[in-house]
Write an enzyme that holds these catalytic residues in place. Structure first.
Site, PDB file in Angstrom:
ATOM      1  N   GLY A   1     -50.316 -29.117  89.116  1.00 55.11           N
ATOM      2  CA  GLY A   1     -49.988 -27.971  88.275  1.00 55.11           C
ATOM      3  C   GLY A   1     -50.264 -26.670  89.009  1.00 55.11           C
ATOM      4  O   GLY A   1     -49.512 -26.266  89.902  1.00 55.11           O
ATOM      5  N   GLY A   2     -51.354 -26.028  88.652  1.00 54.40           N
ATOM      6  CA  GLY A   2     -51.683 -24.689  89.152  1.00 54.40           C
ATOM      7  C   GLY A   2     -51.514 -24.498  90.656  1.00 54.40           C
ATOM      8  O   GLY A   2     -50.939 -23.494  91.097  1.00 54.40           O
TER       9      GLY A   2
ATOM     10  N   SER B   1     -56.127 -30.969  88.343  1.00 54.78           N
ATOM     11  CA  SER B   1     -56.869 -30.125  89.284  1.00 54.78           C
ATOM     12  C   SER B   1     -56.805 -30.627  90.721  1.00 54.78           C
ATOM     13  O   SER B   1     -57.812 -30.582  91.438  1.00 54.78           O
ATOM     14  CB  SER B   1     -58.319 -29.943  88.814  1.00 54.78           C
ATOM     15  OG  SER B   1     -58.352 -29.294  87.551  1.00 54.78           O
TER      16      SER B   1
ATOM     17  N   ASN C   1     -45.579 -29.570  89.178  1.00 62.33           N
ATOM     18  CA  ASN C   1     -45.226 -29.282  87.787  1.00 62.33           C
ATOM     19  C   ASN C   1     -45.548 -27.810  87.541  1.00 62.33           C
ATOM     20  O   ASN C   1     -46.714 -27.454  87.384  1.00 62.33           O
ATOM     21  CB  ASN C   1     -46.032 -30.184  86.838  1.00 62.33           C
ATOM     22  CG  ASN C   1     -45.792 -29.827  85.377  1.00 62.33           C
ATOM     23  OD1 ASN C   1     -44.910 -29.023  85.058  1.00 62.33           O
ATOM     24  ND2 ASN C   1     -46.563 -30.422  84.483  1.00 62.33           N
ATOM     25  N   TRP C   2     -44.505 -27.017  87.516  1.00 64.83           N
ATOM     26  CA  TRP C   2     -44.720 -25.565  87.374  1.00 64.83           C
ATOM     27  C   TRP C   2     -45.038 -25.150  85.942  1.00 64.83           C
ATOM     28  O   TRP C   2     -45.368 -23.993  85.703  1.00 64.83           O
ATOM     29  CB  TRP C   2     -43.482 -24.798  87.865  1.00 64.83           C
ATOM     30  CG  TRP C   2     -43.372 -24.698  89.354  1.00 64.83           C
ATOM     31  CD1 TRP C   2     -44.238 -25.220  90.290  1.00 64.83           C
ATOM     32  CD2 TRP C   2     -42.352 -24.009  90.095  1.00 64.83           C
ATOM     33  NE1 TRP C   2     -43.802 -24.901  91.554  1.00 64.83           N
ATOM     34  CE2 TRP C   2     -42.656 -24.162  91.462  1.00 64.83           C
ATOM     35  CE3 TRP C   2     -41.207 -23.301  89.733  1.00 64.83           C
ATOM     36  CZ2 TRP C   2     -41.859 -23.607  92.464  1.00 64.83           C
ATOM     37  CZ3 TRP C   2     -40.415 -22.757  90.727  1.00 64.83           C
ATOM     38  CH2 TRP C   2     -40.736 -22.905  92.073  1.00 64.83           C
ATOM     39  N   LYS C   3     -44.879 -26.084  84.999  1.00 56.06           N
ATOM     40  CA  LYS C   3     -45.126 -25.741  83.580  1.00 56.06           C
ATOM     41  C   LYS C   3     -44.313 -24.485  83.225  1.00 56.06           C
ATOM     42  O   LYS C   3     -43.191 -24.347  83.684  1.00 56.06           O
ATOM     43  CB  LYS C   3     -46.626 -25.600  83.334  1.00 56.06           C
ATOM     44  CG  LYS C   3     -47.390 -26.838  83.849  1.00 56.06           C
ATOM     45  CD  LYS C   3     -48.821 -26.910  83.444  1.00 56.06           C
ATOM     46  CE  LYS C   3     -49.436 -28.200  84.002  1.00 56.06           C
ATOM     47  NZ  LYS C   3     -50.809 -28.399  83.599  1.00 56.06           N
TER      48      LYS C   3
ATOM     49  N   GLU D   1     -49.636 -32.057  77.688  1.00 54.57           N
ATOM     50  CA  GLU D   1     -49.409 -30.793  76.963  1.00 54.57           C
ATOM     51  C   GLU D   1     -48.308 -30.958  75.926  1.00 54.57           C
ATOM     52  O   GLU D   1     -48.346 -30.336  74.864  1.00 54.57           O
ATOM     53  CB  GLU D   1     -49.105 -29.662  77.963  1.00 54.57           C
ATOM     54  CG  GLU D   1     -50.367 -29.238  78.695  1.00 54.57           C
ATOM     55  CD  GLU D   1     -50.151 -28.708  80.096  1.00 54.57           C
ATOM     56  OE1 GLU D   1     -49.013 -28.352  80.445  1.00 54.57           O
ATOM     57  OE2 GLU D   1     -51.142 -28.650  80.849  1.00 54.57           O
TER      58      GLU D   1
ATOM     59  N   GLU E   1     -53.015 -38.736  84.338  1.00 57.38           N
ATOM     60  CA  GLU E   1     -53.513 -37.376  84.209  1.00 57.38           C
ATOM     61  C   GLU E   1     -54.602 -37.330  83.136  1.00 57.38           C
ATOM     62  O   GLU E   1     -54.297 -37.160  81.946  1.00 57.38           O
ATOM     63  CB  GLU E   1     -52.364 -36.430  83.819  1.00 57.38           C
ATOM     64  CG  GLU E   1     -51.284 -36.322  84.879  1.00 57.38           C
ATOM     65  CD  GLU E   1     -50.670 -34.921  84.917  1.00 57.38           C
ATOM     66  OE1 GLU E   1     -50.520 -34.393  86.019  1.00 57.38           O
ATOM     67  OE2 GLU E   1     -50.364 -34.355  83.856  1.00 57.38           O
TER      68      GLU E   1
ATOM     69  N   GLY F   1     -56.141 -28.423  84.529  1.00 57.41           N
ATOM     70  CA  GLY F   1     -56.355 -26.980  84.446  1.00 57.41           C
ATOM     71  C   GLY F   1     -57.812 -26.592  84.261  1.00 57.41           C
ATOM     72  O   GLY F   1     -58.111 -25.446  83.946  1.00 57.41           O
TER      73      GLY F   1
ATOM     74  N   HIS G   1     -45.925 -35.631  79.174  1.00 66.56           N
ATOM     75  CA  HIS G   1     -47.071 -34.854  79.665  1.00 66.56           C
ATOM     76  C   HIS G   1     -48.049 -34.588  78.516  1.00 66.56           C
ATOM     77  O   HIS G   1     -47.638 -34.386  77.377  1.00 66.56           O
ATOM     78  CB  HIS G   1     -46.593 -33.535  80.278  1.00 66.56           C
ATOM     79  CG  HIS G   1     -47.666 -32.834  81.029  1.00 66.56           C
ATOM     80  ND1 HIS G   1     -48.620 -32.065  80.407  1.00 66.56           N
ATOM     81  CD2 HIS G   1     -47.969 -32.811  82.354  1.00 66.56           C
ATOM     82  CE1 HIS G   1     -49.463 -31.597  81.322  1.00 66.56           C
ATOM     83  NE2 HIS G   1     -49.088 -32.030  82.510  1.00 66.56           N
TER      84      HIS G   1
HETATM   85  P1  13P Z   1     -53.460 -28.743  87.126  1.00 62.38           P
HETATM   86  O1  13P Z   1     -53.158 -29.180  88.536  1.00 62.38           O
HETATM   87  O2  13P Z   1     -53.236 -27.272  86.919  1.00 62.38           O
HETATM   88  O3  13P Z   1     -54.793 -29.227  86.651  1.00 62.38           O
HETATM   89  O4  13P Z   1     -52.362 -29.453  86.179  1.00 62.38           O
HETATM   90  C1  13P Z   1     -52.181 -30.813  86.297  1.00 62.38           C
HETATM   91  C2  13P Z   1     -50.986 -31.199  85.518  1.00 62.38           C
HETATM   92  O5  13P Z   1     -50.977 -31.142  84.310  1.00 62.38           O
HETATM   93  C3  13P Z   1     -49.790 -31.615  86.266  1.00 62.38           C
HETATM   94  O6  13P Z   1     -48.826 -32.132  85.419  1.00 62.38           O
END
Ligand code: 13P
Length: 249
Positions: free
Chosen positions: A234-235, A213, A9-11, A97, A167, A173, A95
Site C-alpha cells: 500500500g503506502g 506495512s 495497491n494505490w488505494k 478495507e 493481509e 497502514g 481487500h
Molecule cells: P500498507 O502497505 O499501507 O500497510 O497497505 C497494505 C495493503 O492494504 C495492501 O493492499
C-alpha cells in the site's frame, strides 16, 4: 519455482497527472527487471494513464475491485468486460478495507473471484484476520473460512490464475508488520486450505503474497521466506523509489 509477484495497491491515491509522473520515474528504475512480476493497481480513473505509460514495459496494470455482473443497472460499478477492454490484467478482490467499510462479504468475494477468473483476469484475493481474532487464537479458523468461502464452487482448472494475498488487518497502514515467521505460518494455513479445495498440485503452484506495512527495509526478510511469493504494497508503493526498492528486495 513460483515467480514472485510485487503488486502496488494505490488505494484512493493519485490523479492521472500524478500517475503519469509516477511511471515516468518508476519505469526506468525497473527496466530489465525480469526476476519478478510487477503489477500496479491504481484507482479506476488512473487506469488509462497507467496503461498508456506502462505499454511495452512488462509492468502489468490491475484494479482494486470488479463487479460480478457484465452490465446492467448498477450505479457506480465497473464490470470485468470493461476492464479487459482497457487492457487491465489483474484485480484485487476482497481487500479488508472493502470488507470493513463497504459491506464486502465472503459471498460477494466469491462472486467477484468467479467473475474475474471467467474474464481471464488474474485475481489477487485478500484474506486476513483482525487483531481481536489473532489475540483470541482464531487466526487459522478465520483464514480457512475466508478461503473456503472465497473458493466455493470454483474448479482447480478455472482457478489456475488465482493469487491469494495474506493481509493481516492489524498490519495494514499501521507500520506493524507480521514477522516473516508469523506471515509464513499464515501462508502455510492458506496453502493447506487451497490443497483441500483445489488439490495438492494446485496448492504447490499457488502464489501467496504478504501485505501489511511492507517497506523497503523489511521486504528482503519477508521475501526470503519460501512460503512468501511476493507482496501487496500500500503506502510504500506510492513513491517510485520506495516501490522500486521493494521490487528489488
Ligand atoms: P500498507 O502497505 O499501507 O500497510 O497497505 C497494505 C495493503 O492494504 C495492501 O493492499
Amino acid at each position: 519455482m513460483r515467480k514472485k509477484l510485487l503488486a502496488a495497491n494505490w488505494k484512493m491515491h493519485k490523479t492521472p497527472e500524478e500517475t503519469l509522473a509516477f511511471f515516468r520515474e518508476f519505469l526506468p528504475l525497473v527496466a530489465g527487471h525480469s526476476r519478478d512480476e510487477i503489477v500496479v493497481c491504481p484507482p479506476y480513473t488512473d487506469v488509462h494513464a497507467a496503461i498508456q505509460s506502462a505499454e511495452g514495459s512488462g509492468v502489468a496494470i490491475g484494479v482494486q475491485n470488479v463487479h460480478w455482473k457484465a452490465d446492467g443497472a448498477y450505479t457506480g460499478e465497473i464490470s470485468a468486460p470493461m476492464l479487459v477492454s482497457l487492457g487491465v490484467t489483474h484485480v484485487i478482490v476482497g481487500h479488508s478495507e472493502r470488507r470493513q467499510y463497504f459491506g464486502e462479504t465472503d459471498d460477494t468475494v466469491n462472486l467477484r473471484l468467479k467473475t474475474a477468473l471467467e474474464a481471464g483476469l488474474t485475481p489477487i484475493c485478500c484474506v486476513g484476520e483482525v487483531l481481536e481474532e489473532r489475540e483470541a487464537g482464531l487466526c487459522d479458523d478465520v483464514l480457512r473460512r475466508q478461503c473456503v468461502r472465497a473458493f466455493h464452487a470454483i474448479s482447480a482448472k478455472k482457478a489456475a490464475k488465482l493469487v491469494v494475498a495474506y493481509e493481516p488487518v492489524w498490519a495494514i497502514g499501521t507500520g506493524k508488520t507480521a514477522t516473516p515467521e508469523v506471515a509464513a505460518e499464515a501462508h502455510a494455513v492458506i496453502r493447506s486450505e487451497a490443497a483441500e479445495v483445489f488439490g495438492p498440485e494446485f496448492a504447490v503452484n499457488l502464489r501467496i503474497l504478504y501485505g501489511g506495512s511492507v517497506k523497503p527495509d523489511n521486504a528482503s526478510s519477508l521475501m526470503a521466506q519460501p512460503e512468501i511469493d511476493g507482496a501487496l504494497v500500500g503506502g510504500a508503493s506510492l513513491d517510485p523509489k520506495s516501490f522500486t526498492a521493494i521490487v528489488k528486495y
